[in-house]
Design a protein around this motif. Structure first.
Motif, PDB file in Angstrom:
ATOM      1  N   TYR A  42      44.090  37.719  46.942  1.00  0.00           N
ATOM      2  CA  TYR A  42      44.281  37.435  45.528  1.00  0.00           C
ATOM      3  C   TYR A  42      43.083  36.595  45.115  1.00  0.00           C
ATOM      4  O   TYR A  42      42.888  35.499  45.654  1.00  0.00           O
ATOM      5  CB  TYR A  42      45.585  36.645  45.313  1.00  0.00           C
ATOM      6  CG  TYR A  42      45.782  36.257  43.873  1.00  0.00           C
ATOM      7  CD1 TYR A  42      46.372  37.140  42.977  1.00  0.00           C
ATOM      8  CD2 TYR A  42      45.339  35.028  43.390  1.00  0.00           C
ATOM      9  CE1 TYR A  42      46.518  36.810  41.645  1.00  0.00           C
ATOM     10  CE2 TYR A  42      45.475  34.688  42.061  1.00  0.00           C
ATOM     11  CZ  TYR A  42      46.067  35.580  41.191  1.00  0.00           C
ATOM     12  OH  TYR A  42      46.206  35.255  39.863  1.00  0.00           O
ATOM     13  N   ASP A  80      43.884  41.988  45.047  1.00  0.00           N
ATOM     14  CA  ASP A  80      45.276  42.016  44.608  1.00  0.00           C
ATOM     15  C   ASP A  80      45.349  41.109  43.396  1.00  0.00           C
ATOM     16  O   ASP A  80      45.438  39.893  43.546  1.00  0.00           O
ATOM     17  CB  ASP A  80      46.130  41.468  45.772  1.00  0.00           C
ATOM     18  CG  ASP A  80      47.610  41.575  45.496  1.00  0.00           C
ATOM     19  OD1 ASP A  80      48.002  42.356  44.625  1.00  0.00           O
ATOM     20  OD2 ASP A  80      48.367  40.857  46.178  1.00  0.00           O
ATOM     21  N   THR A  81      45.287  41.670  42.188  1.00  0.00           N
ATOM     22  CA  THR A  81      44.927  40.816  41.052  1.00  0.00           C
ATOM     23  C   THR A  81      46.047  40.478  40.072  1.00  0.00           C
ATOM     24  O   THR A  81      45.864  39.612  39.234  1.00  0.00           O
ATOM     25  CB  THR A  81      43.775  41.465  40.257  1.00  0.00           C
ATOM     26  OG1 THR A  81      44.109  42.827  40.022  1.00  0.00           O
ATOM     27  CG2 THR A  81      42.490  41.381  41.044  1.00  0.00           C
ATOM     28  N   THR A 101      40.393  37.606  35.591  1.00  0.00           N
ATOM     29  CA  THR A 101      40.369  38.406  36.814  1.00  0.00           C
ATOM     30  C   THR A 101      38.968  38.928  37.102  1.00  0.00           C
ATOM     31  O   THR A 101      38.494  38.883  38.230  1.00  0.00           O
ATOM     32  CB  THR A 101      41.362  39.578  36.671  1.00  0.00           C
ATOM     33  OG1 THR A 101      42.657  39.037  36.456  1.00  0.00           O
ATOM     34  CG2 THR A 101      41.373  40.439  37.914  1.00  0.00           C
TER      35      THR A 101
END
Length: 753
Positions: A42, A80-81, A101
């Motif tokens: 992430y 993995d946003t 992001t």
RNA sequence: GCCCGAGUGGCGGAAUUGGUAUACGCGUUCGACUUAAAAUCGAAUGGUGAAAACCAUAUGGGUUCAAGUCCCAUCUCGGGCACCA
């Protein structure tokens, strides 16, 4: 004299790798393949931390090792946003999560490149990219078509002030973590994936996986298969019968009362005018109790419902109670209590003065029907959040759900001005009034405003890596057949959640004919955490976070950082950061550099034995994931080359063996020596020397050492005679010996006196 | 409470099939180089002891010619699950 300058060397090679793309992977039918991946990160605003580096470097060492061994290797990367941090940031600052992001990914990519990872950057994926989540929605629709994505009413924590569902962890002492309003359990309609459909297969195939036992056990416990029976109890007075689940149907003669959960659906039918108020009061209190309270205080509570059931074995009338030690979500939400056999029932019976009857056991199948129950529940996947993958569903005017047709995918996340949920308890998607309207087959409908749990997005990404830019399908059949399943998957988290969900989806898509295998991950490496020097968890608030980029920029470079994190200890154990040991690894790499760039080579090959020994040791250690001892073997080798002098061949072998750990330095060395990076081979014949040392023990204690010709190693008599003639040994054997034990393999002779 | 995993020098750790306990690294000490320091190179380094030797792998037992390793019990730490009938 020139010096080892890691930052200069690393910049040079990173530029070369950027331009020549040596890690680009293409299918080559017939050539053995190897696919490796880490659990994709992430991308937080803080950038990479040392834990990422450990995780990614393990994958990189294996990637480069197998590449040097001539396999066709694929090592992709992704992000993995979706998730809360970006959404909270958006609520606070008004910045679109899409923009945050983008910035964070750019930073992660830049940092990963500074670590010199052998990634095929053309395969980068990002779960919040519409080109990606289009296919997440497609996956959802496949599950929906087969009835494995469904809606169900169930009790959830609900804050009436904030008008939102809360997770268990967001409830503190029965109050909302945000507004401190008392929360309640509310029946709500939510989306679920029917993972329980695959419970048996998920359980059975665990044993066939090359995964750590720890993770396998956790998954088995999580699934929690129980074999028992369901038994119907008639209720006196005509209310519907009660079905209980028990693993001990053979103890039914000792069942002296029934207990149902507070949320039991037919509770009302059991109440009488005398008990109604008291029972409903109890139910309300129980529903208000937080999970934390429930776990901390296991003191039994409960009330009598006013009704009686008939024990089918004894035909006796037994009271029906309601108590929160019976869970609504497991079994049937009702139990038969056998206080003579079960500790919890016993405690309850003692407290409320209910009969405890010792019982003979009966046949298990006499009164019930066999039934298997699982601890695992279906997977609740709907989230009232903005920053997630929209669920591709719309409702007609009667509120019936309809799938969005596949040709209308992706359902894009609408732009909104305010990311905060409104007071309807729906996500901010509900504020996009135009977006809400959709026409399906000519009918006006309203879109679902819940988004998918982030774990759904990561339940299929490993397959996307096979054909990441495919616009025809989620994954290409030929590509998936060549590359997958994944040979090595490495991470240090998600033992039961992600690693169970991805297995579930794999089995489902295999059943649908989309995947040619039923387990997605052959081998799992579960790495340990890296803690602060004091052994405590690194955290921003404690101010003890080590930034890997600082380590690099301080002058140590990426090669030192990588090699240090492999040397820090066994990969699967937690480790504490030691800044002084980083210096030790840096000194080691310096010595490697010196051997290649500032040393006169030996003409005679005096070091052939240690060279072959080291090649064998490093090769076998990497195969066993003993990265720490592989580095230690290289250090020993370098120390020996310093002592005895090195040949050019010694240094070439060193560079090749070093490359998985310190690829920039090793590339620089190989270039200087005009050598390729093909993994070196060892020859067993160089591993035996002319003479061998024999350990002589007296009663298991080391007393002497003999040097004998290797050829004599199997001549027990000769060695025993030699040992008995030894001066040191004779000191002990004056009073005679009982026996001798010779172990050629251990090069050891034990004399028992 | 239940289920895993671990406990070895001053520290991180090694010992792969029961066979020389403490590899490798850190730290410390000494020496070389240097006006000096850093860097580098070399040597020593489990404890007690002058030595011989003895004692050491959490604790107590056991099996074995031989145990860090296998068995039994206990303690401590870490992780997971936690009223799942």
């Amino acid at each position: 004299m020139e010096r080892y300058e890691p930052l200069k060397i690393e910049q040079k090679w990173q530029k070369i790798w950027e331009e020549t793309k040596p890690f680009k992977a293409t299918e080559e039918p017939g050539k053995p393949k190897m696919m490796l991946a880490e659990m994709f990160p992430y991308p937080s605003g803080a950038g990479l931390h040392v834990g990422h580096v450990r995780n990614f470097t393990i994958v990189d060492v294996l990637t480069r090792f197998y590449t040097q061994q001539g396999l066709n290797v694929l090592r992709p990367f992704g992000y993995d946003t979706f998730g809360l941090p970006a959404e909270n940031y958006a609520i606070k600052t008004g910045t679109a999560p899409q923009d945050v992001t983008k910035t964070n990914i750019a930073n992660f990519r830049k940092q990963a490149k500074r670590l010199g990872y052998a990634i095929d950057w053309d395969r980068e994926i990002n779960t919040s990219d519409p080109e990606y989540y289009k296919w997440t929605q497609w996956c959802f629709l496949q599950l929906y078509k087969k009835g494995l994505a469904y809606q169900k009413e169930s009790y959830q924590w609900w804050c009436p002030e904030d008008q939102t569902v809360l997770a268990n962890e967001q409830v503190e002492n029965g109050k909302c973590w945000r507004c401190s309003h008392e929360v309640e359990k509310k029946k709500m309609k939510q989306w679920f994936f029917k993972i329980t459909e695959y419970a048996d297969e998920l359980l059975e195939e665990i044993d066939s996986l090359e995964w750590p036992e720890k993770i396998k056990t956790m998954q088995k416990n999580w699934i929690g298969r129980s074999v028992g029976a369901e038994i119907d109890f008639e209720v006196a007075g005509g209310a519907p019968h009660i079905t209980v689940f028990t693993t001990r149907p053979d103890t039914i003669y000792g069942a002296t009362f029934l207990v149902v959960a507070p949320e039991y659906t037919a509770l009302d039918s059991l109440l009488t005018d005398d008990t109604r108020e008291k029972v409903l009061d109890y139910k309300a209190t129980a529903l208000k109790k937080s999970e934390i309270e429930r776990q901390e205080n296991k003191e039994k509570t409960g009330v009598f419902t006013g009704s009686y059931a008939i024990n089918p074995a004894t035909k006796e009338k037994i009271p029906i109670w309601v108590a929160d030690y019976v869970l609504a979500g497991y079994g049937t939400g009702a139990i038969m209590a056998v206080p003579a056999m079960d500790d919890r029932d016993h405690e309850f019976a003692e407290k409320f003065d209910l009969p405890i009857v010792e019982t003979e056991l009966c046949d298990r199948d006499l009164f019930g029907t066999p039934k298997v129950t699982y601890r695992m529940r279906d997977w609740l996947i709907s989230r009232q959040r903005y920053w997630g993958c929209p669920i591709p569903i719309a409702y007609d005017k009667d509120g019936n759900p309809h799938p969005i047709p596949e040709d209308q995918l992706p359902v894009l996340i609408p732009e909104v001005d305010d990311y905060k949920p409104d007071n309807s308890g729906r996500s901010a998607l509900a504020k996009a009034k135009d977006w809400l309207k959709v026409t399906i087959n000519g009918e006006e409908m309203t879109r679902e405003t819940d988004t998918l749990d982030g774990y759904a997005c990561s339940s299929w990404y490993l397959w996307r890596y096979a054909s990441p830019h495919d616009i025809e399908a989620a994954w290409d059949q030929d590509a998936i057949k060549y590359w997958e399943p994944v040979d090595y998957y490495c991470g240090g988290d998600h033992a039961v959640a992600h690693l169970l969900y991805i297995r579930f989806w794999c089995k489902f898509f295999a059943d649908e004919g989309f995947l040619p295998f039923r387990e997605p991950i052959k081998r799992l490496l579960y790495n340990g955490y890296i803690n602060a020097p004091d052994g405590k968890k690194m955290s921003k608030s404690k101010g003890n976070v080590i930034d890997p980029l600082d380590v690099i920029n301080d002058g140590y470079g990426a090669d030192t950082l990588r090699t240090y994190e492999m040397f820090i200890g066994p990969y699967d154990m937690d480790a504490a950061w030691d800044p002084r040991s980083v210096g030790g690894v840096y000194r080691f790499l310096n010595r490697c550099w010196t051997l290649a760039f500032a040393t006169e080579y030996n003409r005679t090959d005096k070091t052939i034995n240690i060279r072959h020994k080291t090649i064998k040791k490093v090769t076998e250690d990497i195969h066993r994931y003993n990265f720490n001892t592989a580095v230690a073997a290289l250090m020993e080798y370098v120390n020996e080359l310093y002592k005895s002098g090195a040949t050019e061949e010694d240094v070439i072998a060193l560079a090749k063996l070093l490359k998985p750990f310190a690829p920039h330095l090793a590339s620089e060395m190989l270039e200087k020596l005009s050598a390729n990076d093909e993994w070196p081979q060892w020859d067993e014949k160089y591993l035996v020397s002319d003479t061998v040392e024999i350990v002589v023990q007296i009663n298991g204690k080391l007393r002497a050492k003999l040097t004998v010709n290797t050829d004599d190693l199997n001549d027990e008599k000769k060695i025993t005679d030699l040992a008995l003639a030894d001066e040191k040994v004779q000191k002990y054997t004056k009073s005679g010996i009982k026996k001798t034990i010779f172990v050629p393999k251990a090069k050891l002779l034990n004399i028992v006196i």
